[in-house]
Design an enzyme around this catalytic site. Structure first.
Site, PDB file in Angstrom:
ATOM      1  N   ASP A 414       1.059   0.216   2.194  1.00 45.97           N
ATOM      2  CA  ASP A 414       1.198   0.638   3.359  1.00 45.97           C
ATOM      3  C   ASP A 414       0.251  -0.292   4.530  1.00 45.97           C
ATOM      4  OD1 ASP A 414       1.337   2.545   5.870  1.00 45.97           O
ATOM      5  OD2 ASP A 414      -0.391   2.883   5.448  1.00 45.97           O
ATOM      6  N   GLU A 417       2.995  -4.041   7.759  1.00 50.16           N
ATOM      7  CA  GLU A 417       3.845  -4.620   9.103  1.00 50.16           C
ATOM      8  C   GLU A 417       4.072  -6.099   9.563  1.00 50.16           C
ATOM      9  OE1 GLU A 417       3.079  -2.037   9.483  1.00 50.16           O
ATOM     10  OE2 GLU A 417       4.903  -0.809   8.907  1.00 50.16           O
ATOM     11  N   ASP A 492       5.787   7.059   9.513  1.00 54.18           N
ATOM     12  CA  ASP A 492       5.298   8.522  10.089  1.00 54.18           C
ATOM     13  C   ASP A 492       7.018   9.123  10.481  1.00 54.18           C
ATOM     14  OD1 ASP A 492       3.260   7.638   8.574  1.00 54.18           O
ATOM     15  OD2 ASP A 492       2.542   7.126  10.593  1.00 54.18           O
TER      16      ASP A 492
HETATM   17  C1  GLC Z   1      -0.122   5.609   7.861  1.00 53.71           C
HETATM   18  C2  GLC Z   1       0.738   5.993   7.068  1.00 53.71           C
HETATM   19  C3  GLC Z   1       1.071   7.491   6.594  1.00 53.71           C
HETATM   20  C4  GLC Z   1      -0.644   6.792   5.706  1.00 53.71           C
HETATM   21  C5  GLC Z   1      -1.607   6.793   7.122  1.00 53.71           C
HETATM   22  C6  GLC Z   1      -3.363   6.884   6.385  1.00 53.71           C
HETATM   23  O1  GLC Z   1       0.429   5.975   9.361  1.00 53.71           O
HETATM   24  O2  GLC Z   1       2.445   5.812   6.982  1.00 53.71           O
HETATM   25  O3  GLC Z   1       1.724   7.520   5.530  1.00 53.71           O
HETATM   26  O4  GLC Z   1      -1.138   8.568   5.361  1.00 53.71           O
HETATM   27  O5  GLC Z   1      -0.864   5.845   7.418  1.00 53.71           O
HETATM   28  O6  GLC Z   1      -3.076   5.870   5.206  1.00 53.71           O
END
Ligand code: GLC
Length: 763
Positions: A414, A417, A492
């Site tokens: 995650d 980017e 998200d």
């Molecule tokens: C980001 C991710 C989400 C995750 C959050 C906390 O917003 O896109 O899926 O739960 O970070 O890690």
């Protein structure tokens, strides 16, 4: 807080882009006249002023176009392309005063000489695609752009993960991987970069892959209704032109060029449960028990950022997870796999092992003066691994050993980017240097591949440490070709009907952009869905390869049993349907890994000649044989479905329909409309609580009669290892023969050396 972040980043991005276009418009220069050219086998080199054009004919239906505006080509490197050597097809080159014609058996490229402009035609001389005559290939300092004519009835699809509708004509699209929570239909760009699209005109398709990793944009007739254009703020004009005419042929060729998805582990196709966060061992066990007690199947539970010690990657919060190995062992026995989130930011803490070893091995990105780049993410100040450096990828991969030893099997990449909270551009500073395989270039060139290279480091590292198992990686950011390492989800989203609806075109376009293993957060990440919205989203999730529910922090519980008994029963039936269809779904994913054809296919992709599907993104094909018509609006108990030509069966009632029509079907709350193509032979199994419950017994084949004859292939393997690569699989074709008296089934000889566990076969 999250919204503010998104908005300020959007503002900074749009400032960046409008400044760019304002500054630059005036000094654009277009390719001038052709002065000379040379030709060697399947490569043409054309001189035009200071510019040099290289044309490579890679296959009968694939031509690469590369322009060096100052005559000097940079090193030929690509993060996306894996097939570099092509067997040159037969090419005929003819030269006249006006043009050079390069012809293969399927496609011709006509190079106009005064000025240098390109035109692609089919064998019969019909124009498939041509440069816009006044601008064609142009540049302005470092910026490059290609302008094309835009015919009246040509439509555009692909472009990877984009919010908004499916057909992208009249839209403007940018590529700059961006963390934009709660994006809406007009938000662009978002998390991923896939600079690949299809142009489809009266059922005939071509494809263009613009392999440029800088900030790029595609204006599909928004600026000017008779032209479209694509370009980047720097780098080369470097594109691949594919000719179909079928979209499937293009995708097959494209995935030959950029590679195909490796076969995922079977368990990753089960139901997956996530939230930010299940923060303690007690809660994780409670969730697992929640599924088993209620007989709701589930294969994967995720640990979001709170499993770590102060968000330090590769560590555990010992207070909340005192004995991770024991917890995971117990859950594994109960049929669960545990997946963890890993973010790229490494907390800049001199007592933290990953920061220490990362510094010692010089893996973090730095400014040109050698100062490390430090930016804030969840853990506070962080250093960022340079995943474009081989040593850094190896270091990253090796760090997974303790998590693997604890029993973790899923790797959720995650924030890659990468997202950085305290920098105006919301990412690594643009002047920071990356290794870029030894080329040492700035972040502007490496930004869009950062996430992809992180998944590469993850996939390769886990595979190295655990060679007997197929890694399961999930990512938010990616670049073309990233599907070689990871599945992807659409970030998200929000718990709204609008986002449920929008997820369909997003996943369809991503699927036909080479990434077949995709899903959206079921129920929506931000916000709280009604029981009805959650149930409808879950039903759609059965037919998205990644079936994962997720929730933001500080939101009420969203597990499938949280909406009262009526919905618990409906949601159980829905997840049961997923598990019943697993043999079919596994076969669909197998097909994707071999041919590149994705699980989720737009109707247009499967039936390009049927003009009814040009804009249709409210139904889709799942694999070759299932037509899915999800309910995407509230209080809806029936919907329209457009059946393509041929015959179709209602999956639920068995009723037969003649295609080529719109029909209205019942869609009660507990049922997603599904139709089966006549001729299909659908393998299904009994409901299990997780995919590790075996054997599949009975394995049932449901035959959907067709006129005369049809054949389907059934594939199976151990679902976990790479042994199938050595021939350990089970494959046979099944045919149905239809006469007025009876349907006869025939089975081909078994291919492969895998023997499935003993079971009954039912038809
Ligand atoms: C980001 C991710 C989400 C995750 C959050 C906390 O917003 O896109 O899926 O739960 O970070 O890690």
């Amino acid at each position: 807080m999250i919204r503010n972040r998104a908005i300020s980043f959007l503002i900074s991005l749009s400032l960046l882009t409008s400044t760019l276009s304002l500054l630059s418009r005036a000094q654009w220069q277009s390719a001038s006249n052709v002065e000379s050219f040379s030709h060697n086998k399947n490569q043409l080199s054309v001189q035009s002023g200071n510019a040099t054009l290289h044309v490579n004919i890679l296959a009968e239906d694939l031509i690469r176009v590369r322009l060096a505006t100052n005559g000097v080509f940079p090193p030929d490197m690509s993060w996306a392309v894996v097939k570099k050597e092509w067997q040159a097809p037969q090419v005929n080159v003819t030269d006249s005063q006006k043009e050079i014609i390069v012809a293969t058996n399927e496609l011709s490229l006509i190079i106009n000489k005064q000025p240098l402009r390109l035109k692609f035609t089919d064998k019969a001389g019909n124009i498939i695609n041509e440069d816009e005559p006044t601008k064609g290939m142009s540049w302005n300092e470092s910026e490059v752009r290609v302008w094309k004519k835009m015919p009246l009835d040509e439509y555009y699809y692909g472009f990877g993960e984009k919010a908004g509708r499916f057909n992208r004509r009249w839209t403007h699209i940018s590529m700059w991987n961006s963390d934009i929570p709660a994006y809406d239909a007009d938000t662009d760009p978002i998390y991923q970069t896939h600079p690949f699209f299809y142009g489809v005109n009266k059922g005939k398709a071509y494809g263009i892959f613009f392999d440029n990793t800088y900030w790029s944009s595609f204006d599909m007739g928004k600026e000017n209704r008779s032209q479209y254009s694509f370009g980047a703020e720097a780098g080369e004009i470097n594109y691949y032109f594919f000719y179909g005419p079928s979209p499937k042929k293009i995708l097959s060729r494209y995935t030959e060029l950029v590679g195909r998805m490796p076969l995922p582990p079977r368990w990753s196709l089960g139901y997956q449960q996530c939230r930010w966060s299940y923060p303690t061992e007690t809660r994780v066990r409670e969730i697992a028990k929640g599924f088993r007690d209620r007989r709701i199947p589930c294969d994967v539970i995720y640990l979001d950022i709170d499993y770590m010690d102060g968000y330090r990657i590769f560590t555990w919060n010992k207070k909340n997870f005192p004995n991770p190995k024991k917890m995971i062992d117990d859950l594994t026995k109960d049929g669960f796999k545990i997946a963890v989130i890993v973010d790229p930011g490494i907390k800049a803490d001199t007592t933290y092992h990953a920061f220490k070893s990362g510094n010692a091995q010089d893996v973090f990105v730095k400014y040109p003066d050698g100062k490390p780049f430090i930016g804030k993410v969840w853990p506070g100040e962080c250093a960022f691994p340079d995943f474009t450096k081989e040593r850094a990828r190896k270091w990253w991969g090796d760090n997974f050993s303790t998590l693997i030893e604890s029993g973790i099997r899923g790797w959720w990449n995650d924030m890659n980017e990468p997202s950085v909270f305290d920098v105006p551009t919301k990412t690594i500073d643009l002047d920071v240097i990356h290794d870029d395989s030894g080329l040492k270039t700035g972040h502007t060139k490496n930004h869009n591949i950062y996430g992809m290279q992180m998944t590469r480091a993850t996939y390769d590292g886990v595979k190295r440490l655990l060679p007997a198992e197929r890694p399961f990686v999930l990512t938010r950011a990616s670049y073309a070709g990233g599907h070689r390492y990871s599945s992807a989800w659409t970030g998200d989203n929000t718990s709204t009907w609008r986002d449920l609806e929008m997820s369909v075109p997003m996943l369809l376009n991503l699927s036909i952009s080479g990434q077949p293993f995709v899903g959206a957060d079921i129920g929506g990440f931000i916000g709280y869905p009604s029981g009805e919205l959650f149930a409808r989203w879950l039903q759609l999730g059965v037919f998205t390869p990644l079936m994962r529910a997720h929730s933001v922090i500080n939101e009420k519980n969203k597990e499938p049993w949280e909406y009262g008994d009526e919905f618990t029963n409906i949601n159980r039936e829905t997840i049961n349907l997923r598990y019943t269809l697993l043999p079919y779904i596994y076969n669909v994913m197998y097909q994707a890994s071999v041919t590149g054809m994705p699980a989720m296919r737009p109707m247009m992709f499967e039936y390009p000649e049927d003009g009814n599907f040009t804009w249709n993104d409210e139904q889709f094909m799942f694999g070759d044989d299932l037509l899915i018509a999800p309910v995407l609006t509230p209080s809806t108990t029936e919907r329209n479905v457009r059946l393509p030509e041929g015959f179709w069966y209602d999956y639920w009632t068995g009723q037969k329909y003649k295609g080529g029509n719109d029909i209205k079907v019942d869609a009660p709350l507990n049922r997603i409309p599904v139709f089966v193509k006549a001729g299909a032979i659908i393998p299904t199994q009994q409901v299990v609580q997780s995919t590790n419950q075996s054997p599949i017994d009975p394995l049932t084949f449901t035959v959907y009669p067709t006129k005369l004859q049809s054949t389907r292939t059934y594939y199976e393997d151990d679902g976990i290892s790479f042994e199938y690569e050595k021939g350990k699989y089970f494959r046979r074709t099944i045919s149905q023969w239809n006469s007025s008296q009876a349907i006869t089934l025939t089975l081909s000889k078994v291919e492969g050396s895998y023997t499935p566990p003993g079971r009954m076969l039912a038809v």
